[in-house]
Design an enzyme around this catalytic site. Structure first.
Site, short mmCIF file in Angstrom:
data_model
loop_
_atom_site.label_atom_id
_atom_site.label_comp_id
_atom_site.label_asym_id
_atom_site.label_seq_id
_atom_site.Cartn_x
_atom_site.Cartn_y
_atom_site.Cartn_z
N SER A 31 0.82 -1.33 -0.09
CA SER A 31 -0.12 0.11 0.05
C SER A 31 0.68 1.33 0.09
O SER A 31 1.60 1.65 1.02
CB SER A 31 -0.92 0.16 1.16
OG SER A 31 -1.78 -1.01 1.25
N HIS A 62 -2.91 0.66 -4.67
CA HIS A 62 -2.37 -0.32 -5.37
C HIS A 62 -2.66 -0.30 -6.87
O HIS A 62 -3.50 -0.48 -7.60
CB HIS A 62 -2.75 -1.73 -4.90
CG HIS A 62 -2.63 -2.17 -3.63
ND1 HIS A 62 -1.53 -3.35 -3.25
CD2 HIS A 62 -3.02 -1.58 -2.55
CE1 HIS A 62 -1.60 -3.28 -1.98
NE2 HIS A 62 -2.09 -2.12 -1.48
N TYR A 91 -8.70 -11.04 1.11
CA TYR A 91 -9.97 -10.47 1.19
C TYR A 91 -10.59 -10.14 0.01
O TYR A 91 -11.90 -10.24 -0.31
CB TYR A 91 -10.29 -9.48 2.52
CG TYR A 91 -9.36 -8.20 2.15
CD1 TYR A 91 -10.00 -7.47 1.11
CD2 TYR A 91 -8.36 -8.06 2.75
CE1 TYR A 91 -9.17 -6.24 0.88
CE2 TYR A 91 -7.34 -6.89 2.53
CZ TYR A 91 -8.00 -5.99 1.66
OH TYR A 91 -7.35 -4.85 1.33
N GLU A 92 -9.85 -9.88 -1.06
CA GLU A 92 -10.38 -9.54 -2.25
C GLU A 92 -11.27 -10.73 -2.90
O GLU A 92 -12.48 -10.19 -3.47
CB GLU A 92 -9.40 -8.80 -3.11
CG GLU A 92 -8.93 -7.47 -2.66
CD GLU A 92 -7.68 -6.92 -3.63
OE1 GLU A 92 -8.04 -6.48 -4.56
OE2 GLU A 92 -6.64 -6.93 -3.12
N ALA A 119 2.42 -2.19 4.22
CA ALA A 119 2.25 -1.54 5.43
C ALA A 119 1.44 -2.29 6.60
O ALA A 119 0.75 -3.24 6.22
CB ALA A 119 1.03 -0.24 4.86
N MET A 212 -2.27 -7.83 6.41
CA MET A 212 -3.21 -8.72 5.68
C MET A 212 -2.53 -9.41 4.38
O MET A 212 -3.05 -9.75 3.39
CB MET A 212 -4.32 -8.01 5.26
CG MET A 212 -5.19 -7.42 6.40
SD MET A 212 -6.61 -6.24 5.84
CE MET A 212 -6.93 -5.59 7.33
N SER A 213 -1.16 -9.44 4.37
CA SER A 213 -0.34 -9.68 3.29
C SER A 213 0.98 -10.47 3.49
O SER A 213 1.03 -10.80 4.82
CB SER A 213 -0.20 -8.44 1.99
OG SER A 213 0.64 -7.84 2.90
N ASN A 236 0.51 2.60 11.32
CA ASN A 236 -0.53 3.34 12.30
C ASN A 236 -0.12 2.32 13.74
O ASN A 236 0.23 1.16 13.64
CB ASN A 236 -1.95 2.76 11.82
CG ASN A 236 -2.21 1.28 11.51
OD1 ASN A 236 -1.91 0.89 10.38
ND2 ASN A 236 -2.85 0.64 12.32
N HIS A 248 -8.04 2.93 6.17
CA HIS A 248 -6.94 2.76 4.98
C HIS A 248 -6.28 4.05 4.54
O HIS A 248 -5.25 4.18 4.21
CB HIS A 248 -7.68 2.12 3.81
CG HIS A 248 -6.88 1.81 2.85
ND1 HIS A 248 -5.80 0.77 2.78
CD2 HIS A 248 -6.85 2.04 1.47
CE1 HIS A 248 -5.22 0.72 1.81
NE2 HIS A 248 -5.66 1.61 0.87
N1 HPA Z 1 -4.06 -4.23 10.89
C1 HPA Z 1 -3.98 -5.14 9.76
N2 HPA Z 1 -3.47 -4.75 8.62
C2 HPA Z 1 -2.97 -3.67 8.67
C3 HPA Z 1 -2.95 -2.67 9.59
C4 HPA Z 1 -3.59 -3.02 10.80
O1 HPA Z 1 -3.47 -2.34 11.77
N3 HPA Z 1 -2.30 -1.56 9.09
C5 HPA Z 1 -2.07 -1.66 7.88
N4 HPA Z 1 -2.48 -2.87 7.40
#
Ligand code: HPA
Length: 278
Positions: A31, A62, A91-92, A119, A212-213, A236, A248
């Site tokens: 991302s 993306h 998830y897509e 990310a 998630m990747s 984050n 996001h």
């Molecule tokens: N959780 C899951 N996936 C993420 C996060 C998160 O806090 N930040 C970026 N991708």
């Protein structure tokens, strides 16, 4: 699985014909981190929608491009690189084969090294948004089985942080004066972010960051004998670790703030690993 391998082999033939050079290193960028591809010289670009069988990406940030080229710096140039700008998340489409497509394509093209970036949310109290974290190890919380090659079944897990790449990345970070953390990345399915209680659980089992990747690509490639390394940009605080409600947008905003530093780390690492006189 056989169909997926055939699809990747077909796509590889298409890509090899168009790009005209054999990539040595592949990079799958997460991302908001795709900007690295803009720094390549002699670039050849393909849209992923033109590549046969390539799964569509639906996430903003993306881009869905393949960029082949080299890095130039101080009379030296890197080996040939192939950058995947944009990935598919589980998830897509709910299909692991879609997630693994770029890694399978890179393997079919014969790369020797794979870098994966993402990310991620910071779980560890020592991580703050904007930090870079080398992925020392991973935890697969999706419980999806990553389909590794037949001869890699029932063998111990490979080192997804290859020692040689680890050394190149940490030395480059030191040279560039870029603080680099190290930690364990937890792979979750998403698409919504975690609850605070889930993050507490991930901390208890040894997770430092969550996303998630990345894990399936690293596992598949490492099991296939390719040198792998992953780097997370902490975009984050994970839920309950500080900050407000996650979005996001926050993830991509932090990524764009740190992108220049990330590009510097990748450039320095790749030049030190693969460069030769220009
Ligand atoms: N959780 C899951 N996936 C993420 C996060 C998160 O806090 N930040 C970026 N991708």
């Amino acid at each position: 699985m056989r169909d997926s391998l055939e699809a990747a082999a077909n796509a590889a033939k298409f890509v090899a014909d168009r790009l005209g050079r054999k990539p040595e290193v592949a990079l799958i960028l997460g991302s908001g981190l795709g900007e690295f591809a803009e720094t390549l010289s002699d670039a050849n670009v393909l849209n992923t929608k033109d590549v046969p069988h390539y799964p569509p990406s639906t996430v903003p940030g993306h881009a869905g491009r393949l960029v082949a080229g080299v890095l130039r710096g101080n009379d030296r140039q890197s080996g040939s690189l192939l950058v995947f700008q944009g990935r598919t998340h589980f998830y897509e489409s709910g299909r692991l084969d879609d997630v693994l497509f770029p890694a399978r394509l890179a393997l079919a093209l014969g790369v020797t090294t794979l870098f994966v970036t993402n990310a991620a949310g910071g779980i560890s109290r020592s991580l703050r948004p904007g930090d870079l974290m080398l992925i020392r190890d991973t935890i697969n919380l999706t419980f999806l089985r990553v389909p590794v090659p037949p001869d890699a079944r029932r063998t111990g897990p490979p080192d997804i942080c290859h020692p040689h790449l680890r050394q190149a990345i940490t030395e480059s970070a030191a040279r560039e004066k870029i603080p680099l953390k190290e930690g364990v990345y937890c792979w979750v399915k998403g698409p919504s972010y975690e609850t605070a209680a889930e993050i507490d659980m991930l901390a208890t089992i040894g997770g430092d960051a969550v996303g998630m990747s990345t894990v399936p690509e690293l596992l598949l490639a490492a099991h296939s004998g390719v040198r792998t390394a992953g780097i997370s940009l902490i975009s984050n605080f994970a839920t309950g670790r500080g900050g407000g409600i996650l979005s996001h947008e926050e993830v991509t905003q932090t990524a764009s703030r740190v992108t220049a530093t990330f590009v510097r780390l990748l450039t320095s690492t790749l030049l030190s690993l693969t460069s030769r006189p220009a």
